[in-house]
Enzyme design. Structure first.
Site, short mmCIF file in Angstrom:
data_model
loop_
_atom_site.label_atom_id
_atom_site.label_comp_id
_atom_site.label_asym_id
_atom_site.label_seq_id
_atom_site.Cartn_x
_atom_site.Cartn_y
_atom_site.Cartn_z
N THR A 130 -7.38 -3.47 9.48
CA THR A 130 -7.65 -4.76 8.86
C THR A 130 -8.98 -5.37 9.26
O THR A 130 -9.51 -5.09 10.35
CB THR A 130 -6.52 -5.75 9.23
OG1 THR A 130 -6.82 -7.06 8.74
CG2 THR A 130 -6.37 -5.85 10.75
N THR A 184 2.81 -7.56 9.03
CA THR A 184 1.71 -8.27 8.38
C THR A 184 1.92 -9.78 8.25
O THR A 184 1.11 -10.45 7.61
CB THR A 184 1.47 -7.70 6.97
OG1 THR A 184 2.69 -7.79 6.21
CG2 THR A 184 1.03 -6.24 7.03
N LEU A 224 9.89 1.39 13.00
CA LEU A 224 8.60 1.55 13.68
C LEU A 224 8.52 0.76 14.98
O LEU A 224 7.52 0.86 15.69
CB LEU A 224 7.47 1.13 12.74
CG LEU A 224 7.19 2.11 11.60
CD1 LEU A 224 6.14 1.55 10.66
CD2 LEU A 224 6.74 3.47 12.13
N ALA A 233 2.91 -1.77 8.52
CA ALA A 233 2.42 -2.71 9.53
C ALA A 233 3.26 -3.97 9.53
O ALA A 233 3.96 -4.27 8.56
CB ALA A 233 0.95 -3.08 9.24
N TYR A 277 -1.92 -10.97 15.19
CA TYR A 277 -1.91 -9.87 14.22
C TYR A 277 -3.16 -9.01 14.38
O TYR A 277 -3.09 -7.78 14.49
CB TYR A 277 -1.82 -10.43 12.81
CG TYR A 277 -2.13 -9.42 11.73
CD1 TYR A 277 -1.26 -8.38 11.45
CD2 TYR A 277 -3.32 -9.50 10.99
CE1 TYR A 277 -1.55 -7.44 10.47
CE2 TYR A 277 -3.62 -8.58 10.00
CZ TYR A 277 -2.74 -7.55 9.75
OH TYR A 277 -3.04 -6.63 8.79
N VAL A 321 0.83 -1.21 0.00
CA VAL A 321 0.00 0.00 0.00
C VAL A 321 0.86 1.25 0.00
O VAL A 321 0.58 2.21 -0.74
CB VAL A 321 -0.96 -0.01 1.21
CG1 VAL A 321 -1.80 1.26 1.24
CG2 VAL A 321 -1.87 -1.23 1.16
#
Length: 287
Positions: A103, A64, A39, A62, A127, A12
């Site tokens: 999500t 993922t 992060l 993220a 997650y 993304v």
């Protein structure tokens, strides 16, 4: 407009960076990858935001790896929960908005029909739990925020179901795919196009705080998605495999997946005037 964009090497993030580069939107892009911004380091996040002084933060980054998260809970929560919290706190201090991606995995998949934004959450895996905590931290921060929940993201880069299926269907004689999990395949390119529309509306003084579901329309199974990919390969003369539907029980994974991930995106269409193509149309248009 100075935009701070995280996760530019992800599906993304890369799509948003490309869409911004191709757009006529007047902006300066601060595009940060994992090397430029760790992060999992809260202090580094705060320093970066203060250093760059953006007008808006977009956070598609993220952790993922859904199955791996079961064994790396601390890291998943650092990136998916703590990092959004720090970004939100910095956004509040600067008086700027935060656009964050979440999500369908915040839900347990037990509902009959599409999930609404206000439906009770109940993640089945680490997650999903980490992403839900990130959502709550942003909401609790008091910053101006927009959280977009999406599902089944794919593109022509990275690791995703679309690329995996293309490879397997062109190499093997038979491929078995789970047919009892349902959701909506979402191209990263479509999410990037939606992001540009949201930025344009924000520039025009329009903003709606809160959580919105963001996928194309319609629903299918992983098996149905695989059938659509197989149809592409037929047109390209590359299909080798026959497809077989299987239940989730025949393909056990470390992390449980929700059986129903379909998201109701009516609020996004109503409040932000975002058109929702069918997932089949989105697949055709964005690849």
């Amino acid at each position: 407009m100075k935009i701070l964009l995280t996760g530019i090497n992800g599906q993304v993030g890369a799509a948003i960076a490309q869409a911004l580069a191709d757009s006529t939107l007047q902006h300066t892009l601060i595009a940060l990858d994992r090397q430029a911004l760790d992060l999992s380091d809260a202090a580094a996040i705060a320093r970066s935001v203060q250093q760059h002084q953006p007008d808006i933060i977009i956070n598609p980054a993220a952790y993922t790896a859904v199955d791996q998260a079961e064994h790396e809970r601390e890291l998943a929560f650092a990136i998916n929960a703590q990092a959004p919290k720090v970004l939100a706190e910095q956004a509040r201090l600067l008086g700027i908005p935060l656009l964050h991606f979440s999500t369908d995995y915040v839900f347990d998949g037990s509902k009959n029909g599409a999930w609404l934004e206000h439906d009770p959450t109940g993640p089945l895996n680490v997650y999903g739990a980490s992403k839900l905590e990130g959502e709550r931290a942003i909401q609790d921060s008091g910053c101006q925020h927009l959280i977009l929940r999406t599902s089944w993201v794919y593109s022509r880069r990275g690791k995703n179901f679309y690329l995996t299926m293309r490879r397997l269907l062109s190499e093997r004689d038979r491929v078995s795919v789970v047919a009892d999990q349902h959701g909506t395949p979402t191209p990263a390119g479509w999410l990037a196009a939606v992001t540009l529309q949201l930025l344009q509306q924000w520039q025009q003084g329009q903003w709606h705080n809160g959580i919105y579901h963001c996928t194309p329309s319609g629903v299918t199974s992983w098996f149905g998605f695989a059938q659509a990919i197989a149809a592409q390969l037929v047109c390209e003369g590359q299909l080798q495999a026959a497809l077989s539907p299987i239940p989730s029980s025949a393909y056990p994974t470390p992390a449980a997946r929700p059986a129903n991930s379909q998201l109701d995106c009516g609020a996004l269409a109503r409040d932000w005037q975002i058109s929702l193509p069918s997932w089949e149309q989105a697949l055709s248009e964005h690849l």
